[in-house]
Motif scaffolding. Structure first.
Motif, PDB file in Angstrom:
ATOM      1  N   PHE B  58       0.873  -1.165   0.000  1.00  0.00           N
ATOM      2  CA  PHE B  58       0.000   0.000   0.000  1.00  0.00           C
ATOM      3  C   PHE B  58       0.914   1.220   0.000  1.00  0.00           C
ATOM      4  CE2 PHE B  58      -2.457   3.273   2.386  1.00  0.00           C
ATOM      5  CZ  PHE B  58      -3.382   3.512   1.386  1.00  0.00           C
ATOM      6  N   TRP B  65       0.882  11.319   7.760  1.00  0.00           N
ATOM      7  CA  TRP B  65       0.097  11.832   8.882  1.00  0.00           C
ATOM      8  C   TRP B  65      -1.310  12.219   8.509  1.00  0.00           C
ATOM      9  CZ3 TRP B  65       4.031  15.307   7.067  1.00  0.00           C
ATOM     10  CH2 TRP B  65       3.550  16.490   6.505  1.00  0.00           C
ATOM     11  N   ASN B  66      -1.581  12.500   7.246  1.00  0.00           N
ATOM     12  CA  ASN B  66      -2.963  12.883   6.931  1.00  0.00           C
ATOM     13  C   ASN B  66      -3.659  11.922   5.968  1.00  0.00           C
ATOM     14  OD1 ASN B  66      -2.398  13.651   4.276  1.00  0.00           O
ATOM     15  ND2 ASN B  66      -2.199  15.801   4.766  1.00  0.00           N
ATOM     16  N   ARG B  68      -6.041   9.150   5.305  1.00  0.00           N
ATOM     17  CA  ARG B  68      -7.109   8.440   6.016  1.00  0.00           C
ATOM     18  C   ARG B  68      -7.189   6.974   5.631  1.00  0.00           C
ATOM     19  NH1 ARG B  68     -12.251  12.406   7.063  1.00  0.00           N
ATOM     20  NH2 ARG B  68     -11.056  14.138   7.950  1.00  0.00           N
ATOM     21  N   ASN B  69      -6.787   6.642   4.411  1.00  0.00           N
ATOM     22  CA  ASN B  69      -6.808   5.228   4.045  1.00  0.00           C
ATOM     23  C   ASN B  69      -5.785   4.438   4.860  1.00  0.00           C
ATOM     24  OD1 ASN B  69      -8.908   5.229   2.138  1.00  0.00           O
ATOM     25  ND2 ASN B  69      -7.536   5.971   0.530  1.00  0.00           N
ATOM     26  N   GLU B  72      -7.387   3.844   8.175  1.00  0.00           N
ATOM     27  CA  GLU B  72      -8.419   2.811   8.084  1.00  0.00           C
ATOM     28  C   GLU B  72      -7.807   1.423   8.003  1.00  0.00           C
ATOM     29  OE1 GLU B  72     -11.828   2.849   7.942  1.00  0.00           O
ATOM     30  OE2 GLU B  72     -11.860   4.972   8.465  1.00  0.00           O
ATOM     31  N   LEU B  73      -6.849   1.256   7.097  1.00  0.00           N
ATOM     32  CA  LEU B  73      -6.255  -0.069   6.901  1.00  0.00           C
ATOM     33  C   LEU B  73      -5.533  -0.512   8.162  1.00  0.00           C
ATOM     34  CD1 LEU B  73      -4.936   0.463   3.279  1.00  0.00           C
ATOM     35  CD2 LEU B  73      -6.816  -1.030   3.983  1.00  0.00           C
ATOM     36  N   GLN B  76      -7.628  -2.329  10.511  1.00  0.00           N
ATOM     37  CA  GLN B  76      -8.255  -3.578  10.050  1.00  0.00           C
ATOM     38  C   GLN B  76      -7.244  -4.703   9.813  1.00  0.00           C
ATOM     39  OE1 GLN B  76     -11.502  -4.024   9.868  1.00  0.00           O
ATOM     40  NE2 GLN B  76     -12.104  -1.901  10.208  1.00  0.00           N
ATOM     41  N   ILE B  77      -6.015  -4.342   9.447  1.00  0.00           N
ATOM     42  CA  ILE B  77      -5.079  -5.363   8.994  1.00  0.00           C
ATOM     43  C   ILE B  77      -4.149  -5.799  10.123  1.00  0.00           C
ATOM     44  CG2 ILE B  77      -3.154  -5.830   7.413  1.00  0.00           C
ATOM     45  CD1 ILE B  77      -4.489  -4.117   5.349  1.00  0.00           C
TER      46      ILE B  77
ATOM     47  N   TRP C  48     -15.761  -2.839   4.313  1.00  0.00           N
ATOM     48  CA  TRP C  48     -15.830  -4.264   4.677  1.00  0.00           C
ATOM     49  C   TRP C  48     -15.717  -4.445   6.180  1.00  0.00           C
ATOM     50  CZ3 TRP C  48     -11.489  -1.655   3.741  1.00  0.00           C
ATOM     51  CH2 TRP C  48     -10.331  -1.986   4.433  1.00  0.00           C
ATOM     52  N   GLY C  56     -14.146  -1.288   7.903  1.00  0.00           N
ATOM     53  CA  GLY C  56     -13.051  -0.515   7.316  1.00  0.00           C
ATOM     54  C   GLY C  56     -13.511   0.145   6.032  1.00  0.00           C
ATOM     55  N   LEU C  57     -12.906   1.271   5.705  1.00  0.00           N
ATOM     56  CA  LEU C  57     -13.222   1.978   4.463  1.00  0.00           C
ATOM     57  C   LEU C  57     -11.938   2.213   3.682  1.00  0.00           C
ATOM     58  CD1 LEU C  57     -15.688   4.862   5.484  1.00  0.00           C
ATOM     59  CD2 LEU C  57     -16.236   2.720   4.308  1.00  0.00           C
ATOM     60  N   PHE C  58     -11.984   1.930   2.402  1.00  0.00           N
ATOM     61  CA  PHE C  58     -10.892   2.341   1.512  1.00  0.00           C
ATOM     62  C   PHE C  58     -11.530   3.141   0.389  1.00  0.00           C
ATOM     63  CE2 PHE C  58      -8.110   1.491  -2.212  1.00  0.00           C
ATOM     64  CZ  PHE C  58      -7.047   2.258  -1.774  1.00  0.00           C
ATOM     65  N   ASN C  69      -3.433   0.585  -5.625  1.00  0.00           N
ATOM     66  CA  ASN C  69      -3.669   0.174  -4.241  1.00  0.00           C
ATOM     67  C   ASN C  69      -4.916  -0.699  -4.132  1.00  0.00           C
ATOM     68  OD1 ASN C  69      -1.413   1.325  -2.979  1.00  0.00           O
ATOM     69  ND2 ASN C  69      -2.403   3.347  -2.900  1.00  0.00           N
ATOM     70  N   GLU C  72      -3.883  -4.112  -5.211  1.00  0.00           N
ATOM     71  CA  GLU C  72      -3.075  -4.764  -4.178  1.00  0.00           C
ATOM     72  C   GLU C  72      -3.945  -5.264  -3.024  1.00  0.00           C
ATOM     73  OE1 GLU C  72       0.270  -5.311  -3.730  1.00  0.00           O
ATOM     74  OE2 GLU C  72       0.662  -4.700  -5.780  1.00  0.00           O
ATOM     75  N   ARG C  96     -12.516  12.624  -1.488  1.00  0.00           N
ATOM     76  CA  ARG C  96     -12.684  11.388  -0.711  1.00  0.00           C
ATOM     77  C   ARG C  96     -13.997  11.385   0.093  1.00  0.00           C
ATOM     78  NH1 ARG C  96     -11.663   8.743   3.962  1.00  0.00           N
ATOM     79  NH2 ARG C  96     -10.518   6.781   3.865  1.00  0.00           N
TER      80      ARG C  96
ATOM     81  N   ASP D  42      -0.833  20.353   4.621  1.00  0.00           N
ATOM     82  CA  ASP D  42      -2.124  19.745   4.308  1.00  0.00           C
ATOM     83  C   ASP D  42      -2.839  20.487   3.187  1.00  0.00           C
ATOM     84  OD1 ASP D  42      -1.630  17.883   6.333  1.00  0.00           O
ATOM     85  OD2 ASP D  42      -2.464  19.208   7.848  1.00  0.00           O
ATOM     86  N   VAL D  94      -8.414  16.586   4.375  1.00  0.00           N
ATOM     87  CA  VAL D  94      -7.503  17.199   3.401  1.00  0.00           C
ATOM     88  C   VAL D  94      -8.114  16.970   2.027  1.00  0.00           C
ATOM     89  CG1 VAL D  94      -5.171  17.154   2.448  1.00  0.00           C
ATOM     90  CG2 VAL D  94      -5.533  16.834   4.904  1.00  0.00           C
TER      91      VAL D  94
END
Lengths: 274, 274, 274, 274
Positions: B58, B65-66, B68-69, B72-73, B76-77, C48, C56-58, C69, C72, C96, D42, D94
């Motif tokens: 990923f 730092w900013n 959001r994905n 989130e990941l 979860q991971i 999911w 979680g959100l992507f 991504n 992946e 987003r 940001d 952001v």
């Protein structure tokens, strides 16, 4: 696989070129009519000449159709020479350094097409780039390699000869690697004054390319069309596909041809047979 | 110029590694304490091993730092082996293909440091990459070239020897080009099971590198710290800088050293003197 | 204007859902067959459920077809309940916070369609959102407002009733503002266990929606199709358009209908007539 | 939390303002000296007036220091009135729609600071926006709400009065919600001709703000400094922090003050006490 537009002529707001026409380049980013792919959403770029000899570049990995910065800049920037390109990747990464036009000093370059089986020949092609230019290669596209090969082969001295030598070299390397039709291209390049556009493919079935009919002819044909009175006689467009349906306004560039657009001179079509 | 973290051990939620520590890697993306630059905001990447031998990647050009994905990941991971990296570009483009870790088959690679005067030597270094691997180079960093050189020199067979040969080659090419101190690096690489981390620089003044003290020792030292009871005895971290202030928890990796972390075995420090 | 997919059933690698099918959702991002627009390239999202009740959100603003991504993650993440969505903006910003699915606590929500003349009614709709929820609205879409209205109207207690009340409210506000057909929607929402999907429009001409035939029926029909033996009897898909051409595999959801998919129970179709 | 710059005066290439100074705004994006946060990475934005009354906007979510499009545009675009801003988010997303400056018709607005406990008061503040303007709110920042409140309260008629009324309203709503110091701000706004800049905070401890000393005074002080001969007497900068160390070149704007910069007139400092 990509659509592009090269304009030179009287100063015009960028949005007149990119958004206003019925089948504008931004429209083509979503729904190209004549391209190998309908969607050209893998980034875009514009290159234009302002007050210095080095052209400005605005490149983005977003689809042109939803890029608000492109919309904004198009409403502010007036250009008399501009290259614009919407990209459909043939597998390469969607990253800024893979967006066209490419630039070296005062030169711009953009391409629609591909080098067949590029990964087979990429190394050998890169080795032929002038070692002084080699570190300037930033992306991973065939198009950028073609550009730096042409620069290495004398683009600044004799553009048609340098591009021909690049094509011959790509065809030679490709054929030695067992590729039947090594190259497919419409290419435009400019030094900021003259524009050279090439339509060529090893197979003789090249992507579409059109140039605009000269404005004086069109005015005789459409004496009542006001748009034709706002542009000066020298204004010329070379495009992957016509921007509108005005009969007689667009002429297909023949296979294996180079179009040369010089300020103050009628455009010239010369055979391009590497 | 970059900060990184390599973890192997008991399964842990990614956010425990990337966000929870006082001086976490995400914190270091904004305010690194020991790095050559405080801000490491030119992209980031994580590489982790799931159910297949090919690790997942990923990678993003945004500041860690900013993003959001990433947040989130991370929630979860769960991972038992992960590489994570925050980048401070030394001039190269901020694009996904320049983000670490790099991957080839089951191998990952990440780097903090630089090849001095990279543009002078880039061509000669690239020519030494195995022609089969050459087309896989997608970005424009020194770090990716170092990786493919090491793969070309036998990384899969003998990692310390291949990395040593890569360093020797880079130093040789650099010195012939007149560069006094050609390489500066902390590097981590893994095949998904063992991790090798190297601290080395031509000048003998390398970027910082630390490894975690083994957990059984720490538990004796801090019998009341609950966090130390949640991780198993094999868990190991190698980091650019300590993630917290717990005295005794971190040990500096000496100059010119390779740390080897194998599952079920105490880590090993061996001299690395190309 | 958007395409989506809701899956619940036996654990499956995300790429089996998003990339493998002939007319997969990622394929639909570039060339949807039944959508109001062929290109759904203005961002995408997946939501999911992993080990916690918060999904979680992507989410990304890039076109799904070229997002590495997503590729992946799809190769690494196994899911038993997932929402996936590709967006075609009807004018709102590509950002987003405008990507679906939207999340509140353990709930997800995604939408295809629009509130007609949204800017006319946006303020009145937002005012009806529970003041406690109001600060959570981050984007500028009609879809997110619909979600928070439904949450305000009791989504967690009685989803079909809350969605019906939301639709009635939107229609009432719209009609008072002079809009003939205020709403057009296919919507899916889930609490992580049950999924509710709605097909409805004020005009009675709703966007397409399909649900998968139950697997036991399909197995009788295609005894030799191996793919049908890998999924368990409970697995269900609800989709904007069929993912392939297998005759009998997909059934259109009628106009003004709510499909309810509960684990271990045959799906239920109930009239949805606000 | 953000740094900004407002320039009006003789035409100047954007890079002279954004990159050339020792402590330029782009430098401040990575290492601000006087800001509440050192890193303002940001996103960023510029707003400038070209040939039409509607200013152009170039907004991006990337850090200013590594945005190549900003570098390119700065080398091409000449401005005589420009707002530029680098953002440090206080938690909001952001996204492009949260980048400053904000625009409405011919007006621009940018802000450094915050509305305390914004989520507590966001709804009540938004309700006070003129219903005609409400649908134009696209982002989720306090700064954009402040702008549309000021527009609703008559910004176009009497800017200082409208901004004062906005501040009074924010302070009133905040205090009713139990917030001791509801607002912290330096704000700049312009109609394309006059610029108004405000330094104010409920606590009386506002973020830093400086204005440039008039050039004629500086020339007397530094008769040998060539840079001071290239700008005309009217050129004025208002900045979050000085762009360099030239003694006497920068004057702090006092607390609770509005600076008014009109073309052809000496700047005016008036008390701003809502």
């Amino acid at each position: 696989m990509c659509r592009w537009l090269a304009y030179s002529g009287s100063p015009v707001l960028l949005e007149e070129l990119l958004y206003a026409p019925e089948n504008s380049l931004v429209m083509q980013s979503k729904h190209a009519k004549l391209g190998a792919t309908a969607v050209n959403g893998d980034g875009f770029g514009i290159g234009w000449y302002g007050s210095t000899s080095t052209p400005g570049l605005f490149l983005s990995t977003e689809p042109a159709w939803n890029d608000r910065n492109l919309r904004e800049l198009s409403a502010q920037i007036t250009v008399d020479r501009v290259f614009a390109h919407v990209r459909a990747s043939t597998g390469g990464a969607v990253q800024r350094s893979n967006c066209h036009p490419f630039r070296h000093q005062n030169w711009l370059w953009m391409h629609n097409g591909l080098i067949a089986k590029f990964s087979l020949v990429r190394r050998e092609l890169m080795l032929a780039i002038d070692p002084v230019l080699f570190p300037l290669v930033e992306g991973s596209t065939d198009s950028e390699i073609m550009f730096y090969l042409a620069v290495s082969f004398g683009l600044a001295q004799d553009p048609p000869a340098a591009v021909a030598r690049m094509v011959e070299f790509v065809e030679d390397v490709g054929r030695r690697a067992g590729v039947e039709y090594p190259i497919q291209m419409t290419v435009a390049t400019t030094d900021g004054s003259t524009t050279w556009a090439f339509r060529y493919s090893s197979r003789g079935k090249s992507r579409t390319l059109f140039h605009s009919t000269d404005v004086t002819t069109l005015r005789r044909q459409y004496p009542d069309n006001p748009a034709l009175h706002d542009v000066d006689d020298d204004s010329r467009l070379i495009v992957s596909e016509p921007l509108g349906d005005l009969v007689g306004a667009w002429q297909e560039v023949p296979e294996s041809t180079c179009v040369i657009v010089r300020p103050g001179v009628e455009e010239e079509l010369v055979p391009f047979k590497p």
